[in-house]
Structures are given as structure tokens and as C-alpha cells.
Design a protein around this motif. Structure first.
Motif, PDB file in Angstrom:
ATOM      1  N   PHE A 111       0.829  -1.204   0.000  1.00  0.00           N
ATOM      2  CA  PHE A 111       0.000   0.000   0.000  1.00  0.00           C
ATOM      3  C   PHE A 111       0.865   1.256   0.000  1.00  0.00           C
ATOM      4  N   ALA A 112       1.903   1.269   0.818  1.00  0.00           N
ATOM      5  CA  ALA A 112       2.782   2.438   0.930  1.00  0.00           C
ATOM      6  C   ALA A 112       3.501   2.719  -0.387  1.00  0.00           C
ATOM      7  N   ILE A 113       4.010   1.678  -1.018  1.00  0.00           N
ATOM      8  CA  ILE A 113       4.708   1.867  -2.292  1.00  0.00           C
ATOM      9  C   ILE A 113       3.773   2.465  -3.335  1.00  0.00           C
ATOM     10  N   ARG A 114       2.571   1.947  -3.406  1.00  0.00           N
ATOM     11  CA  ARG A 114       1.600   2.475  -4.384  1.00  0.00           C
ATOM     12  C   ARG A 114       1.247   3.931  -4.077  1.00  0.00           C
ATOM     13  N   GLN A 115       1.067   4.233  -2.793  1.00  0.00           N
ATOM     14  CA  GLN A 115       0.745   5.607  -2.398  1.00  0.00           C
ATOM     15  C   GLN A 115       1.847   6.572  -2.824  1.00  0.00           C
ATOM     16  N   VAL A 116       3.085   6.206  -2.542  1.00  0.00           N
ATOM     17  CA  VAL A 116       4.206   7.092  -2.846  1.00  0.00           C
ATOM     18  C   VAL A 116       4.405   7.235  -4.356  1.00  0.00           C
ATOM     19  N   MET A 191     -10.112  -7.307  14.974  1.00  0.00           N
ATOM     20  CA  MET A 191     -10.937  -6.102  14.886  1.00  0.00           C
ATOM     21  C   MET A 191     -10.948  -5.538  13.467  1.00  0.00           C
ATOM     22  N   ILE A 192      -9.828  -5.630  12.781  1.00  0.00           N
ATOM     23  CA  ILE A 192      -9.782  -5.195  11.382  1.00  0.00           C
ATOM     24  C   ILE A 192     -10.726  -6.048  10.545  1.00  0.00           C
ATOM     25  N   GLY A 196     -14.215  -4.801   8.715  1.00  0.00           N
ATOM     26  CA  GLY A 196     -14.115  -4.768   7.266  1.00  0.00           C
ATOM     27  C   GLY A 196     -13.198  -3.678   6.725  1.00  0.00           C
ATOM     28  N   VAL A 197     -12.361  -3.098   7.582  1.00  0.00           N
ATOM     29  CA  VAL A 197     -11.442  -2.055   7.127  1.00  0.00           C
ATOM     30  C   VAL A 197     -10.147  -2.719   6.654  1.00  0.00           C
ATOM     31  N   LYS A 198      -9.228  -1.879   6.118  1.00  0.00           N
ATOM     32  CA  LYS A 198      -8.033  -2.438   5.486  1.00  0.00           C
ATOM     33  C   LYS A 198      -6.793  -2.442   6.373  1.00  0.00           C
TER      34      LYS A 198
END
Length: 218
Positions: A111-116, A191-192, A196-198
């Protein structure tokens, strides 16, 4: 490009990323000098450099500064064991677009790589809540007696949620609650899943929006 002086670390990251068709690891280096030389040669179009801070010859922060000055289109994402805010500050000042701890899971790394790459900025969730906790001196996060959430949380889950939101790491939470780090991580993942959160950041946002947690002045 992967830049880390430990070959096994580079191999481990590469083995994760090759599973994703939109990622292509086109270069590896053991220090900043080697990485800078490879980028300068321009044999491949490098979009992102994933780099450690502590390396021989040239460390990650100096590499970040040089890349930011000479190759502004190449984004740098720090991946380090160092969790003190001074290193995060130094990385941002050097031009890094994100900061991850090596303890992040595969999902957050991807996720971080895609965001950046897509021109966003990212700090891993563990660091984000650690910094948030320091910003919230004089306040604490508590469980509310009523909420709009359709998901039920146990009292232990609420305890863990509040401590995560105050910036404590899994190990620190385990020490406070006299349990194991693995147990805390298990509750967090449960809890995640039930909400249903990511990720953890989205979990805390869910709990604040739905009134499971709230801020209270000391």
C-alpha cells in the motif's frame, strides 16, 4: 530499486513484490554510492527507491538528499528499524516521500509503495499513532458508553484500541496489559476483520467516527 546492505533483506522484499504484476524490481544496491551510480547510468526508468537508513559508505538519508536534488522524478521511501521521530524528521527534510518500519506487514508495504508512486505521502500506521500520541499530550482517548457502531467490541479490544490510538506499539501495549505481543496483534487483526477495514489507521478512524472512542482532556 531496493537499497539495503543486507542481501537477505533485499531478497525477502523482492520475493514479496514479485507477486504483484504492477511492481518490477529493476535494481539492487548495498549502499548509497552503488545506488546513485546505478540511477545515474539511466539504463532503466526508476520510479521509486526503497532504502534503509544505516548503510556503509553512504547512508539512506544522504542518498535521499542526492536523489531529490539530481533526480526529482525518482521518489524515495525509507524502510528502517529506527522508530525515533528525529529520523522521520531528517528523512522528510532530505526529501523522502514516506517512512516505514521494517516491522510492517506485506499489505502495508504494498500500500505504501503504491501511495508514494502515485504522488502521495505515507508514514506507516505504527509510527503515525506513536506521533499522534505525542501530539495529544494533555488528552487521552477513552471508550464511550454509547456508539453508533454495528460492530461489538469486547472490553479487552476497547483497551487495545485506545492504546493504539494513543500511539503505543504492540509490544508496549502487551507490557501494559500483561499479555504477549502476539495476542495484541491477534486482537488487532480480529478487529480489522470484523469491521471490514483495510488497516490499523482505518480501524481507529472507524472507531472515532462511530463513537467507539473519543478524546477527553486530562
Amino acid at each position: 530499486m531496493l537499497v539495503d546492505d543486507h542481501h537477505l533483506v533485499r531478497d525477502g522484499i523482492k520475493s514479496l513484490l514479485v507477486k504483484y504484476p504492477y511492481f518490477n524490481v529493476i535494481g539492487e544496491a548495498a549502499d548509497g554510492i552503488e545506488a546513485l551510480n546505478m540511477i545515474s547510468q539511466g539504463d532503466h526508468q526508476i520510479d521509486l527507491v526503497l532504502v534503509d537508513i544505516n548503510m556503509p559508505n553512504m547512508g539512506g538519508l544522504e542518498l535521499c538528499r542526492k536523489v531529490n536534488e539530481a533526480f526529482p522524478s525518482v521518489k524515495v521511501l525509507i524502510l528502517s528499524m529506527l522508530d525515533h521521530e528525529k529520523y522521520i524528521s531528517q528523512a522528510l527534510q532530505a526529501g523522502a516521500k514516506g517512512y516505514l518500519l521494517k516491522s510492517v506487514n506485506e499489505e502495508e508495504l504494498v500500500f505504501a509503495i503504491r501511495q508514494v508512486i502515485y504522488n502521495s505521502f505515507y508514514i506507516c500506521s505504527e509510527l503515525s499513532y506513536h506521533l499522534l500520541g505525542k501530539m495529544l499530550l494533555g488528552t487521552k482517548i477513552i471508550a464511550k458508553s454509547q456508539s453508533t457502531s454495528k460492530v461489538e467490541f469486547s472490553s479487552r479490544e476497547i483497551e487495545i484500541l485506545a492504546l493504539i490510538a494513543e500511539g503505543y506499539t504492540n509490544l508496549e501495549i502487551a507490557d501494559k496489559l500483561f499479555t504477549s505481543k502476539r495476542t495484541v496483534e491477534g486482537h488487532r487483526l480480529q478487529m480489522i476483520n470484523k469491521t471490514g477495514v483495510k488497516n490499523t489507521a482505518a480501524l481507529i478512524k472507524y472507531c472515532l467516527v462511530n463513537g467507539v472512542l473519543s478524546f477527553q482532556a486530562d
